[in-house]
Write an enzyme that holds these catalytic residues in place. Structure first.
Site, PDB file in Angstrom:
ATOM      1  N   HIS A 110      78.223 -17.227 -40.376  1.00  0.00           N
ATOM      2  CA  HIS A 110      77.946 -17.931 -41.649  1.00  0.00           C
ATOM      3  C   HIS A 110      78.110 -19.526 -41.683  1.00  0.00           C
ATOM      4  O   HIS A 110      79.588 -19.438 -41.162  1.00  0.00           O
ATOM      5  CB  HIS A 110      78.403 -17.229 -42.744  1.00  0.00           C
ATOM      6  CG  HIS A 110      78.055 -17.667 -44.170  1.00  0.00           C
ATOM      7  ND1 HIS A 110      76.798 -17.297 -44.753  1.00  0.00           N
ATOM      8  CD2 HIS A 110      78.453 -18.604 -44.882  1.00  0.00           C
ATOM      9  CE1 HIS A 110      76.523 -18.044 -45.808  1.00  0.00           C
ATOM     10  NE2 HIS A 110      77.823 -18.740 -46.050  1.00  0.00           N
ATOM     11  N   GLN A 179      79.805 -28.259 -33.975  1.00  0.00           N
ATOM     12  CA  GLN A 179      81.335 -28.222 -33.941  1.00  0.00           C
ATOM     13  C   GLN A 179      81.838 -27.038 -34.262  1.00  0.00           C
ATOM     14  O   GLN A 179      83.062 -26.707 -33.912  1.00  0.00           O
ATOM     15  CB  GLN A 179      81.934 -29.305 -35.083  1.00  0.00           C
ATOM     16  CG  GLN A 179      81.528 -30.691 -34.334  1.00  0.00           C
ATOM     17  CD  GLN A 179      82.069 -31.668 -35.549  1.00  0.00           C
ATOM     18  OE1 GLN A 179      82.898 -31.540 -36.267  1.00  0.00           O
ATOM     19  NE2 GLN A 179      81.390 -33.132 -35.218  1.00  0.00           N
TER      20      GLN A 179
HETATM   21  C1  GAR Z   1      72.636 -20.973 -38.532  1.00  0.00           C
HETATM   22  O1  GAR Z   1      73.226 -22.005 -39.375  1.00  0.00           O
HETATM   23  C2  GAR Z   1      73.245 -19.854 -39.173  1.00  0.00           C
HETATM   24  O2  GAR Z   1      74.511 -19.743 -39.359  1.00  0.00           O
HETATM   25  C3  GAR Z   1      72.871 -19.357 -40.449  1.00  0.00           C
HETATM   26  O3  GAR Z   1      71.238 -19.710 -40.027  1.00  0.00           O
HETATM   27  C4  GAR Z   1      71.249 -20.574 -39.019  1.00  0.00           C
HETATM   28  C5  GAR Z   1      70.592 -19.905 -37.926  1.00  0.00           C
HETATM   29  O4  GAR Z   1      70.352 -20.951 -36.913  1.00  0.00           O
HETATM   30  N1  GAR Z   1      72.694 -18.117 -41.058  1.00  0.00           N
HETATM   31  C6  GAR Z   1      72.963 -17.927 -42.318  1.00  0.00           C
HETATM   32  O5  GAR Z   1      72.818 -18.563 -43.119  1.00  0.00           O
HETATM   33  C7  GAR Z   1      73.475 -16.560 -42.819  1.00  0.00           C
HETATM   34  N2  GAR Z   1      73.661 -16.301 -44.018  1.00  0.00           N
HETATM   35  P1  GAR Z   1      69.838 -20.583 -35.398  1.00  0.00           P
HETATM   36  O6  GAR Z   1      68.442 -19.547 -35.496  1.00  0.00           O
HETATM   37  O7  GAR Z   1      69.466 -21.926 -34.973  1.00  0.00           O
HETATM   38  O8  GAR Z   1      70.623 -19.883 -34.891  1.00  0.00           O
END
Ligand code: GAR
Length: 208
Positions: A110, A179
């Site tokens: 998260h 980071q």
């Molecule tokens: C990431 O920032 C993750 O932390 C967030 O979605 C993004 C996915 O990016 N998750 C949430 O907000 C869950 N509540 P990615 O597909 O490039 O890994």
């Protein structure tokens, strides 16, 4: 060997960080058995396929009801017999029966320091919009085990990240990914794969 099922909905940069950490040896005793998306257009599926990893899509749109989707999703997941389910940007509320069945075997990344900017409505860019609106000076990311609530399960790892003057939700999201997220999610998997994590009394305990 820890068998992972990684659930994704979008770009899959966290999935990429896991793949790279396995390739580079900073995650050991682990293999990705399958990547499952709820979204056929998720670029994460391409990342999986290009590495020869089984990539599946199960979308709620394919089913007449949420119950049917939940059932199919769980059956698909079960078919891979994962030891650990990793939610890497998976934006679907998990069926309760799945949470019960995989108790202490599902982790989520998260993009905030839980308990700030989490829970219903806080996902993706919305988390960073909330942090900037509130004017926090430090944000970050959290890896936690998944329980029946939204972002309420035992916290495993957290990494703080500074908010900079002039940040937009997009610049802050990128910094939090670079980071924090891409570091602590692979680290959490490696700790679990090497038997260094246990959940006790609602808390995740790490022995390094
Ligand atoms: C990431 O920032 C993750 O932390 C967030 O979605 C993004 C996915 O990016 N998750 C949430 O907000 C869950 N509540 P990615 O597909 O490039 O890994």
């Amino acid at each position: 060997m820890l068998n992972l099922a990684v659930c994704v909905s979008g770009g899959g940069t966290n999935l990429q960080a896991i793949i790279d950490a396995i390739d580079g040896g900073s995650i050991t005793n682990t293999r990705i058995t399958a990547v499952i998306s709820n979204n056929a257009g998720a670029y994460a599926l391409e990342r999986a396929k290009s590495r020869g990893i089984e990539a599946a899509c199960i979308s709620p749109k394919q089913f007449g009801s949420r119950e049917e989707f939940n059932q199919a999703f769980l059956e698909k997941l079960d078919s891979y017999q994962p030891d650990l389910v990793v939610l890497a940007g998976f934006l679907v509320v998990l069926p309760e029966m799945m949470i019960k069945k995989y108790k202490d075997r599902i982790i989520n990344i998260h993009p905030s320091l839980i308990p700030s900017f989490c829970g219903k409505g806080y996902y993706g860019l919305k988390v960073h919009e909330g942090a900037l609106k509130r004017g926090v000076k430090v944000t970050g990311a959290t890896v936690h085990f998944v329980d029946e609530g939204t972002d309420t399960g035992p916290i495993l790892l957290q990494q703080p990240v500074a908010v900079e003057p002039g940040d937009t939700p997009e610049t802050l999201q990128r910094r939090v990914m670079e980071q924090a997220e891409w570091k602590i999610l692979p680290k959490a998997i490696d700790l679990i794969a090497n038997g260094k994590v246990r959940v006790e009394g609602g808390k995740a305990l790490v022995s390094e």
